[in-house]
Write a protein that holds these residues in place. Structure first.
Motif, PDB file in Angstrom:
ATOM      1  N   TYR A  86      -3.888   9.204  -2.503  1.00 27.45           N
ATOM      2  CA  TYR A  86      -3.188   7.985  -2.419  1.00 27.45           C
ATOM      3  C   TYR A  86      -2.606   6.393  -2.281  1.00 27.45           C
ATOM      4  CZ  TYR A  86      -1.391  12.718  -1.391  1.00 27.45           C
ATOM      5  OH  TYR A  86      -0.949  13.874  -1.045  1.00 27.45           O
ATOM      6  N   ASP A  87      -3.663   5.678  -1.698  1.00 30.98           N
ATOM      7  CA  ASP A  87      -4.112   4.502  -1.925  1.00 30.98           C
ATOM      8  C   ASP A  87      -4.667   3.866  -3.310  1.00 30.98           C
ATOM      9  OD1 ASP A  87      -2.878   5.094   0.953  1.00 30.98           O
ATOM     10  OD2 ASP A  87      -4.603   4.651   1.594  1.00 30.98           O
ATOM     11  N   ARG A 134      -0.741  19.006   3.913  1.00 32.57           N
ATOM     12  CA  ARG A 134      -0.316  19.079   2.049  1.00 32.57           C
ATOM     13  C   ARG A 134       0.101  19.576   1.465  1.00 32.57           C
ATOM     14  NH1 ARG A 134      -6.287  17.347   0.745  1.00 32.57           N
ATOM     15  NH2 ARG A 134      -7.321  16.661   1.654  1.00 32.57           N
ATOM     16  N   HIS A 137       3.641  16.409  -3.421  1.00 31.64           N
ATOM     17  CA  HIS A 137       3.702  15.025  -3.038  1.00 31.64           C
ATOM     18  C   HIS A 137       3.721  14.316  -2.033  1.00 31.64           C
ATOM     19  CE1 HIS A 137       5.828  16.388  -7.471  1.00 31.64           C
ATOM     20  NE2 HIS A 137       6.344  16.972  -6.299  1.00 31.64           N
ATOM     21  N   ALA A 138       3.332  14.734  -0.521  1.00 26.46           N
ATOM     22  CA  ALA A 138       2.845  14.311   0.354  1.00 26.46           C
ATOM     23  C   ALA A 138       2.139  14.716   1.079  1.00 26.46           C
ATOM     24  CB  ALA A 138       4.899  14.684   1.143  1.00 26.46           C
ATOM     25  N   LEU A 139       1.580  13.677   2.327  1.00 21.45           N
ATOM     26  CA  LEU A 139       0.508  14.132   2.640  1.00 21.45           C
ATOM     27  C   LEU A 139       1.075  13.824   3.930  1.00 21.45           C
ATOM     28  CD1 LEU A 139      -2.487  14.282   3.511  1.00 21.45           C
ATOM     29  CD2 LEU A 139      -2.695  12.251   3.142  1.00 21.45           C
ATOM     30  N   ARG A 175       3.931   9.735  -5.133  1.00 18.25           N
ATOM     31  CA  ARG A 175       3.585  10.683  -3.705  1.00 18.25           C
ATOM     32  C   ARG A 175       3.480   9.614  -2.234  1.00 18.25           C
ATOM     33  NH1 ARG A 175      -0.962   9.293  -7.453  1.00 18.25           N
ATOM     34  NH2 ARG A 175      -2.169   7.114  -6.753  1.00 18.25           N
ATOM     35  N   VAL A 176       3.339  10.419  -1.429  1.00 20.44           N
ATOM     36  CA  VAL A 176       3.976   9.786  -0.433  1.00 20.44           C
ATOM     37  C   VAL A 176       3.069   9.923   1.187  1.00 20.44           C
ATOM     38  CG1 VAL A 176       5.906  11.026  -0.089  1.00 20.44           C
ATOM     39  CG2 VAL A 176       5.507   8.747   1.107  1.00 20.44           C
ATOM     40  N   VAL A 177       3.006   9.202   1.696  1.00 16.24           N
ATOM     41  CA  VAL A 177       1.681   9.475   2.990  1.00 16.24           C
ATOM     42  C   VAL A 177       3.274   9.316   4.074  1.00 16.24           C
ATOM     43  CG1 VAL A 177      -0.097   8.971   4.178  1.00 16.24           C
ATOM     44  CG2 VAL A 177      -0.109   8.403   2.563  1.00 16.24           C
ATOM     45  N   ALA A 216      -0.595   2.457  -0.674  1.00 15.00           N
ATOM     46  CA  ALA A 216       0.177   3.182  -0.448  1.00 15.00           C
ATOM     47  C   ALA A 216       1.354   3.084   0.875  1.00 15.00           C
ATOM     48  CB  ALA A 216       0.023   4.926  -0.800  1.00 15.00           C
ATOM     49  N   ARG A 218       3.065   3.688   3.969  1.00 15.92           N
ATOM     50  CA  ARG A 218       3.493   5.128   5.114  1.00 15.92           C
ATOM     51  C   ARG A 218       4.870   5.077   5.554  1.00 15.92           C
ATOM     52  NH1 ARG A 218      -1.148   5.487   2.729  1.00 15.92           N
ATOM     53  NH2 ARG A 218      -3.460   4.777   3.880  1.00 15.92           N
TER      54      ARG A 218
END
Length: 376
Positions: A86-87, A134, A137-139, A175-177, A216, A218
């Motif tokens: 993600y990052d 999880r 596409h997202a955490l 993707r996104v957190v 990324a 938040r």
């Protein structure tokens, strides 16, 4: 030998001992500081147990200053880490690490605690054990929220990412957190701002603008505001915030907020059946009262913590401006305008995309407000 010479000879050993002692003191202090730094480095090689399940890499504390008080010490440090997948660059957090010396002055140093540095916002795990969900596409990382709630937010985020990608064809991670604290107050702590600024909001996005190597963003959910949203409203909110993540590298201090916020709402409502009357009720009320805005919303119109009605009119007006550009000149033109506005003057961007200027766009926008929001 003269009395004066005899006095100097007798004093010479004493003088040398003082000089030698003085030269040795900094070395002793440096050695102790080095031991403290080594202790922090050894302790930080493994993330704490409460972070188990979070995909971390590059976890390290960079000590910037050390303060000793006998057998106790405090190290100021910058925590660097990445969320794997993600990052793209390390995220940072200012920390204060506490240490004590085992067995008094002769013992080794060990870490006894770690907390945010004074004035620095906490990390989510400072607020309690973190649950992890999880998605495709997202955490989603949450504290104090049920697994069902986190799974529902994750599913919404998984739908929001493709929607943002469809609106923004430019490069981004895809993707996104999402962080989900257990209260509005805890959300505000993470953002380092007063809770009143976020009351009634479903979520916000953090992140630096215009930095290609930034970590990324938040998306931080306000659990109280989220609970008040309908299913459709939750989708709009998350798609809006994820669009900010997608457009972050193209956004700069030059980008007017009416364009960045309006574009995010345009992406969120794009392809849906929501009408301007439904999605812009505050602005519709103003237009029906004869209070047609004289200009596109200024940056100040988007400040949190002010008049909620005025804030709503700002967001609604920005959305309708971007909606107008996409409808009249095409989706690709709106995207290109966004890209150019982040790199140069808005006037130049408007000329190169819609072939006009800000006054002309404002007149077209005002006409669309009369048509779409006027009394039936």
């Amino acid at each position: 030998m003269s009395p004066v010479r005899r006095l100097l000879v007798r004093a010479l050993p004493l003088l040398l001992s003082v000089l030698l002692a003085g030269c040795g003191a900094p070395a002793a202090r440096d050695a102790a500081e080095g031991d403290i730094r080594d202790a922090v480095a050894a302790w930080s090689r493994t993330p704490p147990a409460q972070l188990a399940g979070i995909p971390l890499e590059g976890w390290a504390y960079e000590v910037s200053a050390v303060r000793r008080d006998g057998a106790e010490a405090t190290a100021r440090a910058e925590l660097h880490y990445r969320l794997t997948g993600y990052d793209t660059a390390p995220a940072g957090s200012a920390r204060e690490v506490r240490l004590s010396r085992d067995g008094g002055d002769g013992g080794g140093w060990r870490v006894t605690g770690d907390r945010p540095a004074p004035g620095a916002p906490p990390q989510l795990w400072d607020q309690g054990p973190v649950a992890v969900v999880r998605g495709a596409h997202a955490l989603v990382l949450g504290v104090g929220r049920s697994p069902q709630t986190l799974s529902e937010i994750g599913a919404e985020a998984d739908r929001a990412v493709p929607a943002a990608s469809a609106a923004w064809p430019g490069p981004w991670a895809g993707r996104v957190v999402v962080l989900v604290p257990d209260s509005l107050e805890r959300m505000a702590e993470l953002l380092g701002r007063p809770a009143a600024e976020y009351r009634g909001m479903g979520a916000v996005t953090t992140g630096r603008v215009g930095a290609a190597a930034a970590p990324a963003d938040r998306v931080v959910v306000n659990p109280e505001g989220w609970a008040e949203l309908s299913a459709a409203g939750r989708g709009v909110v998350l798609t809006h915030e994820v669009t900010h993540v997608a457009t972050r590298a193209a956004t700069s201090a030059r980008t007017p907020l009416w364009l960045s916020e309006g574009f995010a709402d345009w992406a969120a409502y794009r392809g849906g059946a929501t009408t301007p009357q439904q999605a812009a009720p505050a602005l519709a009320r103003a237009v029906r009262r004869g209070e047609l805005p004289g200009a596109l919303p200024a940056d100040e119109a988007f400040a949190f913590g002010g008049d909620p009605e005025a804030l709503a009119r700002g967001y609604e007006g920005a959305w309708l401006a971007c909606r107008l550009i996409a409808a009249k000149w095409g989706d690709a033109t709106l995207v290109h305008l966004y890209e150019l506005a982040g790199r140069g003057p808005l006037a130049t961007a408007l000329e190169e995309t819609i072939g006009g200027d800000l006054p002309g766009l404002t007149l077209a926008w005002q006409a669309s407000l009369r048509q779409e929001l006027g009394a039936p």
